[in-house]
Scaffold this active site. Structure first.
Site, mmCIF file in Angstrom:
data_model
loop_
_atom_site.group_PDB
_atom_site.id
_atom_site.type_symbol
_atom_site.label_atom_id
_atom_site.label_comp_id
_atom_site.label_asym_id
_atom_site.label_seq_id
_atom_site.Cartn_x
_atom_site.Cartn_y
_atom_site.Cartn_z
ATOM 1 N N GLU A 10 0.888 -1.259 0.050
ATOM 2 C CA GLU A 10 0.065 0.039 0.144
ATOM 3 C C GLU A 10 0.800 1.350 -0.222
ATOM 4 O OE1 GLU A 10 -2.853 -0.228 3.431
ATOM 5 O OE2 GLU A 10 -4.295 -1.424 1.759
ATOM 6 N N GLU A 47 -6.731 -7.767 -0.752
ATOM 7 C CA GLU A 47 -7.310 -7.598 0.340
ATOM 8 C C GLU A 47 -8.557 -7.074 0.143
ATOM 9 O OE1 GLU A 47 -5.225 -5.312 3.393
ATOM 10 O OE2 GLU A 47 -3.391 -5.992 2.561
#
Ligand code: GAL
Length: 728
Positions: A385, A446
């Site tokens: 991320e 995710e």
């Protein structure tokens, strides 16, 4: 001859940075894996493990060196280690998730005692990945993985990379790249020999002569076309039959071995293919942390996590978020057929160029350690991320491709767009749906997580919705072309920092709790496996009207892979045919059954709910939930009846307070007290103030074989006891 000696016993530990002035008597004796502090399962401060500690070990060489070099190999120590052997101190090693080694030969006392000291800095240091900003998980301190003492010849093998390609053709190819080094001061002529075993049977031997100049280090390649009689019975590595071959490499007096598999894993624009067949990736993320012991779990617990993911949760893939994990975990993934997405340490933050160099070092260490695992299908080479950093990520990708041309790279992002320097577009999709990226192949790495944290003792409506959210997104991904799969956040609840989680230092994002005990969502995952693997029948309800808003219990979802179900209330069969909710979950292999119009009313007696599951018209499973639950029984169950008396081994002991049907009662808060009789220690809270009706402690073996009895009691229930045998 190479000699690898486990170096996990007889360490001294002191929780401060001290020198020789502190006598051994002030230290405590520990074994590795070791956590620098034991904790309750929640409500503790992460500052309590962030300190510098001292490990000490006094040893005489277990064998004479006979001209060999001696290395000290650390599999993982959190977070920065300064190692001193006798009078020599090595430069600090920074980084806790990848292995590191020292050549200690020149500093050893051959015929006398040696003193090894490790000053281990377990503080969150901004100069070392993943730190520099907050991270959503605890990075516990300690020498939390194993250590070995390794004797090797001067002319030796440094590593091997074995890979098969073109495995689906008539002539699969096997490539064996052996890294050999001649550290002698004269030329060395030798033969690199590779012996391939199927079980105990030698099926092939390959030879290649090589002459190395003094100091020379080269890559020797052997290759084989796997055709003809020898290879007639070549078996692929598949998810159902993960066949492993073993290869032994010899060079001079040196020898190493590893296992490998024949399989083709490809991300194509329209999805993922294993051995030429499309496979929707269906999985969960795993953190390596456990209650009480942080990350210092021995092999048995590591292996058990892989088994839980494959068999209890029915996953076909796990992501090792957000760092390389234990070799024991990965070995078990190979053995049982569980695919792995492995990634480098990091979380949202990218540091300066020194920090980035450490990250590049991690890419190398991860791939060199793990590239023989057939279960690994992709390398994550972007800090989870993080934002674009083209120079850095051009390097991580190039490095990964040069070390392993057989696997694609991924780089997990949380925004669409941006640079796409990897081979697979790997995206954390928190849209509660599946967004269409501009790039394929596309893998959802995710979803869910913080969008809907759920405790195992939350209200029933929340627990059910948590499960359904996983079900909806998995159903959606199954119908979205170009999506290779979806890996939910996450398998197990985990300890985290104050910036995240529920205020008790737990992120309740798991489909199982921190003890690896299931929430309803776990049964959704489990129910997607074929019944030939395991039959699942689970009604996602406590069957208590008073726990629900407006006294309405419907709909009830039943997670099951049975062909059909029959429903009985108070012994009376319901005439309605209950079918799968294919409207809401059109693409799941086994959409949940939806129960409506049950005619159950608040303030009226309604009896037990009994559901029977059928396969081919045979009743194969039954689930019973009483309306009239009462905490009747305390039960104890150990995962293993036998463990090793080695001072290291551990097993989980689950305790539950259940009703007469064996169903845990989530609002039972009774205090449970444990007693151990025998040569083992209980790891966990004792007494334990129960939440969620069930939890677990661990039993850690000492050194003397024999029976160990663990007893649990409460003021209200009959004593529960379990027997575990420690074997030599
Ligand atoms: C993601 C992150 C995970 C975890 C998750 C919670 O953004 O990558 O580590 O924090 O959110 O939903």
């Amino acid at each position: 001859m190479r000699l690898v000696i486990p170096f996990n016993h007889d360490w001294l530990f002191y929780p401060q940075p001290v020198g020789l002035e502190t006598p051994p008597s002030a230290f405590s004796w520990v074994t590795l894996p070791h956590t620098n502090k034991l904790f309750p399962h929640h409500n503790f401060d992460d500052a309590d493990y962030q300190f510098i500690s001292t490990y000490r070990k006094v040893f005489t060489l277990p064998q004479p060196r006979r001209g060999r070099r001696v290395f000290l190999d650390f599999e993982g120590a959190m977070l920065a280690a300064t190692v001193t052997i006798n009078d020599h101190t090595f430069p600090e090693h920074k980084g806790g998730f990848t292995p590191f080694s020292y050549d200690i030969t020149d500093y050893l006392h051959d015929d006398d005692e040696n003193l090894l000291t490790v000053h281990l800095d377990s503080r969150e240091r901004a100069d070392i990945p993943p730190f520099g900003h907050t991270v959503d998980y605890m990075v516990f301190g300690g020498i939390y993985r194993e250590v070995q003492l390794r004797y090797v010849d001067l002319a030796r093998i440094e590593g091997v990379f074995v890979y098969a390609h073109e495995v689906l053709t008539d002539a699969p190819k096997l490539q064996i790249d052996v890294d050999v080094w001649n550290q002698r001061d004269q030329e060395f002529a030798g033969v690199v020999k590779a012996t391939i075993y199927d079980g105990d049977q030698v099926i092939k031997t390959l030879l290649q002569s090589t002459t190395l100049a003094a100091g020379e280090r080269v890559n020797v390649s052997l290759s084989e076309i796997c055709q003809g009689a020898t290879w007639e019975s070549l078996q692929l590595w598949t998810l159902d039959q993960p066949h492993l071959y073993r290869i032994v490499i010899e060079f001079g007096d040196d020898q190493i071995s590893t296992h490998f598999g024949f399989r083709e894993a490809q991300f194509r624009n329209d999805g993922f293919y294993l051995n030429g067949k499309p496979l929707k990736l269906f999985g969960l993320n795993r953190h390596q942390n456990y209650p009480y012991i942080g990350a210092a779990a021995p092999a048995r617990l590591q292996r058990k996590d892989a088994e839980i993911l494959k068999y209890e949760l029915g996953c076909n893939i796990v992501r090792t978020s957000h760092y390389p994990q234990s070799r024991h975990f990965l070995d078990r993934c190979d053995e049982i057929g569980l695919l792995v997405f492995e990634e480098i340490p990091g979380w949202q933050h990218i540091g300066d160029s020194d920090w980035q160099n450490l990250s590049l070092r991690d890419v190398k260490a991860m791939i060199e350690r793990d590239r023989n695992h057939p279960s690994i299908i992709i390398w994550g080479v972007r800090i989870n991320e993080s934002f674009d950093e083209p120079d850095f990520y051009t390097k991580t990708n190039a490095l990964a491709r040069s070390l392993d041309p057989t696997r694609p790279t991924g780089g997990v992002r949380f925004f669409l767009g941006g640079d796409f320097l990897e081979d697979v577009y790997t995206f954390n999709d928190f849209s509660n749906g599946i967004l269409e990226p501009d790039h394929t192949p596309h893998l959802v790495t995710e979803f869910n997580g913080h969008m809907f944290p759920t405790k195992s003792y939350d209200n029933e409506e929340r627990l059910v919705e948590h499960a359904l959210r996983h079900a909806r997104i998995q159903s959606l991904q199954m119908s979205t072309g170009g999506v290779a799969g979806a890996i939910g956040w996450c398998a197990f609840d985990y300890n985290t920092h104050k910036e995240f989680g529920a205020g008790d230092r737990i992120c309740y994002h798991g489909v199982m709790d921190i003890f690896r005990l299931p929430k309803h969502a776990a049964y959704f995952y489990a129910s997607q496996q074929a019944p030939s693997q395991r039959v699942i029948l689970h009604a996602a309800t406590t069957w208590k009207l008073g726990d629900l808003k407006e006294g309405v219990i419907e709909p009830i979802y039943v997670f099951s892979n049975c062909d059909r179900i029959e429903v009985f209330i108070g012994g009376v069969q319901q005439l309605a045919q209950y079918t799968r909710d294919v409207q809401q979950f059109p693409n799941l292999p086994y959409a949940p059954f939806k129960l409506m119009n049950l005619g159950v009313l608040l303030a009226h007696p309604y009896g037990e709910l009994r559901i029977v599951g059928y396969l081919n018209d045979q009743a194969v499973a039954e689930c019973c939930i009483t309306q009239d639950a009462f905490p009747q029984r305390l039960t104890l169950q150990a995962d293993d009846a036998v463990i090793q008396a080695d001072g290291i081994d551990m097993t989980r002991i689950v305790f539950k307070i259940t009703d007469d049907y064996g169903t845990p009662l989530p609002y039972t808060h009774t205090v449970v007290t444990f007693e151990v009789e025998g040569e083992a220690d209980l790891i966990g809270e004792n007494p334990f103030a129960l939440v969620g009706g069930q939890a677990a402690v661990y039993l850690k073996a000492r050194f003397t074989p024999g029976p160990v009895r663990v007893r649990a009691k409460t003021p209200y229930h009959a004593l529960a006891e379990v027997l575990i045998v420690l074997q030599a």
